[in-house]
Design a protein around this motif. Structure first.
Motif, PDB file in Angstrom:
ATOM      1  N   LEU A  41      11.243 -14.775 -14.127  1.00  0.00           N
ATOM      2  CA  LEU A  41      12.294 -15.142 -13.183  1.00  0.00           C
ATOM      3  C   LEU A  41      13.661 -14.700 -13.707  1.00  0.00           C
ATOM      4  N   MET A  42      13.903 -14.946 -14.982  1.00  0.00           N
ATOM      5  CA  MET A  42      15.177 -14.533 -15.594  1.00  0.00           C
ATOM      6  C   MET A  42      15.309 -13.012 -15.614  1.00  0.00           C
ATOM      7  N   ASP A  43      14.238 -12.316 -15.949  1.00  0.00           N
ATOM      8  CA  ASP A  43      14.270 -10.848 -15.972  1.00  0.00           C
ATOM      9  C   ASP A  43      14.594 -10.293 -14.585  1.00  0.00           C
ATOM     10  N   GLU A  44      13.976 -10.874 -13.560  1.00  0.00           N
ATOM     11  CA  GLU A  44      14.230 -10.433 -12.187  1.00  0.00           C
ATOM     12  C   GLU A  44      15.695 -10.681 -11.813  1.00  0.00           C
ATOM     13  N   PHE A  45      16.201 -11.855 -12.153  1.00  0.00           N
ATOM     14  CA  PHE A  45      17.586 -12.201 -11.837  1.00  0.00           C
ATOM     15  C   PHE A  45      18.560 -11.249 -12.532  1.00  0.00           C
ATOM     16  N   LYS A  46      18.312 -10.969 -13.824  1.00  0.00           N
ATOM     17  CA  LYS A  46      19.183 -10.044 -14.574  1.00  0.00           C
ATOM     18  C   LYS A  46      19.128  -8.636 -13.994  1.00  0.00           C
ATOM     19  N   LYS A  47      17.939  -8.204 -13.573  1.00  0.00           N
ATOM     20  CA  LYS A  47      17.806  -6.867 -12.989  1.00  0.00           C
ATOM     21  C   LYS A  47      18.608  -6.767 -11.688  1.00  0.00           C
ATOM     22  N   ILE A  48      18.540  -7.791 -10.865  1.00  0.00           N
ATOM     23  CA  ILE A  48      19.291  -7.798  -9.607  1.00  0.00           C
ATOM     24  C   ILE A  48      20.796  -7.751  -9.901  1.00  0.00           C
ATOM     25  N   GLN A  49      21.245  -8.536 -10.883  1.00  0.00           N
ATOM     26  CA  GLN A  49      22.657  -8.520 -11.257  1.00  0.00           C
ATOM     27  C   GLN A  49      23.077  -7.138 -11.747  1.00  0.00           C
ATOM     28  N   LYS A  50      22.244  -6.539 -12.586  1.00  0.00           N
ATOM     29  CA  LYS A  50      22.542  -5.208 -13.128  1.00  0.00           C
ATOM     30  C   LYS A  50      22.617  -4.185 -12.000  1.00  0.00           C
ATOM     31  N   PHE A  62      25.544  -3.487  -1.421  1.00  0.00           N
ATOM     32  CA  PHE A  62      24.211  -4.055  -1.316  1.00  0.00           C
ATOM     33  C   PHE A  62      23.799  -4.048   0.152  1.00  0.00           C
ATOM     34  N   ASN A  63      22.600  -3.540   0.438  1.00  0.00           N
ATOM     35  CA  ASN A  63      22.111  -3.580   1.818  1.00  0.00           C
ATOM     36  C   ASN A  63      21.453  -4.944   2.069  1.00  0.00           C
ATOM     37  N   GLU A  64      20.956  -5.146   3.282  1.00  0.00           N
ATOM     38  CA  GLU A  64      20.370  -6.445   3.635  1.00  0.00           C
ATOM     39  C   GLU A  64      19.178  -6.795   2.745  1.00  0.00           C
ATOM     40  N   GLU A  65      18.365  -5.799   2.444  1.00  0.00           N
ATOM     41  CA  GLU A  65      17.195  -6.041   1.583  1.00  0.00           C
ATOM     42  C   GLU A  65      17.644  -6.477   0.185  1.00  0.00           C
ATOM     43  N   ASP A  66      18.662  -5.812  -0.360  1.00  0.00           N
ATOM     44  CA  ASP A  66      19.198  -6.185  -1.666  1.00  0.00           C
ATOM     45  C   ASP A  66      19.752  -7.610  -1.633  1.00  0.00           C
ATOM     46  N   GLN A  67      20.477  -7.918  -0.586  1.00  0.00           N
ATOM     47  CA  GLN A  67      21.060  -9.251  -0.449  1.00  0.00           C
ATOM     48  C   GLN A  67      19.983 -10.320  -0.353  1.00  0.00           C
ATOM     49  N   GLN A  68      18.922 -10.031   0.378  1.00  0.00           N
ATOM     50  CA  GLN A  68      17.830 -10.998   0.509  1.00  0.00           C
ATOM     51  C   GLN A  68      17.141 -11.215  -0.833  1.00  0.00           C
ATOM     52  N   ARG A  69      16.919 -10.120  -1.579  1.00  0.00           N
ATOM     53  CA  ARG A  69      16.319 -10.241  -2.919  1.00  0.00           C
ATOM     54  C   ARG A  69      17.187 -11.108  -3.820  1.00  0.00           C
TER      55      ARG A  69
END
Length: 113
Positions: A41-50, A62-69
């Motif tokens: 979960l933390m790895d996913e969150f950090k990847k999204i932030q990066k 960020f597109n809608e898909e990025d925002q939803q993720r």
């Protein structure tokens, strides 16, 4: 008598590592490392932030898909007990660091008042 400010800074670093706030954060990271689900979960969150920062730097949005993720990942972080504990520990440490920063800048701020 001249004071070596770096001695004070080095002592501050040692003291910070011994503070309750820092130790609480260390303890939470141990819990995260011991829990595979939370680590992912933390790895996913950090990847999204990066990804967000990289897109910003390139002038992209960020597109809608990025925002939803990002929203889904944030929701998972807020629902998990360990990551909630992490956020609380980060808040406490950040408060301590702000207090330290205030003390460091106090003499300079006073000059400009």
């Amino acid at each position: 008598m001249a004071i070596n400010i770096y001695d004070s800074v080095n002592q501050l670093e040692k003291d910070l590592r011994q503070s309750d706030q820092y130790q609480a954060l260390v303890d939470v990271f141990k819990k995260i490392d011991a829990d595979e689900e939370v680590s992912k979960l933390m790895d996913e969150f950090k990847k999204i932030q990066k990804d967000f920062v990289e897109k910003q730097q390139r002038g992209e949005h960020f597109n809608e898909e990025d925002q939803q993720r990002a929203m889904d990942s944030s929701k998972k972080m807020q629902e998990n007990e360990i990551t909630k504990e992490l956020l609380a520990a980060e808040f406490q440490l950040n408060t301590l660091l702000q207090d330290i920063n205030e003390a460091i800048y106090k003499p300079i701020r006073e000059l400009y008042e």
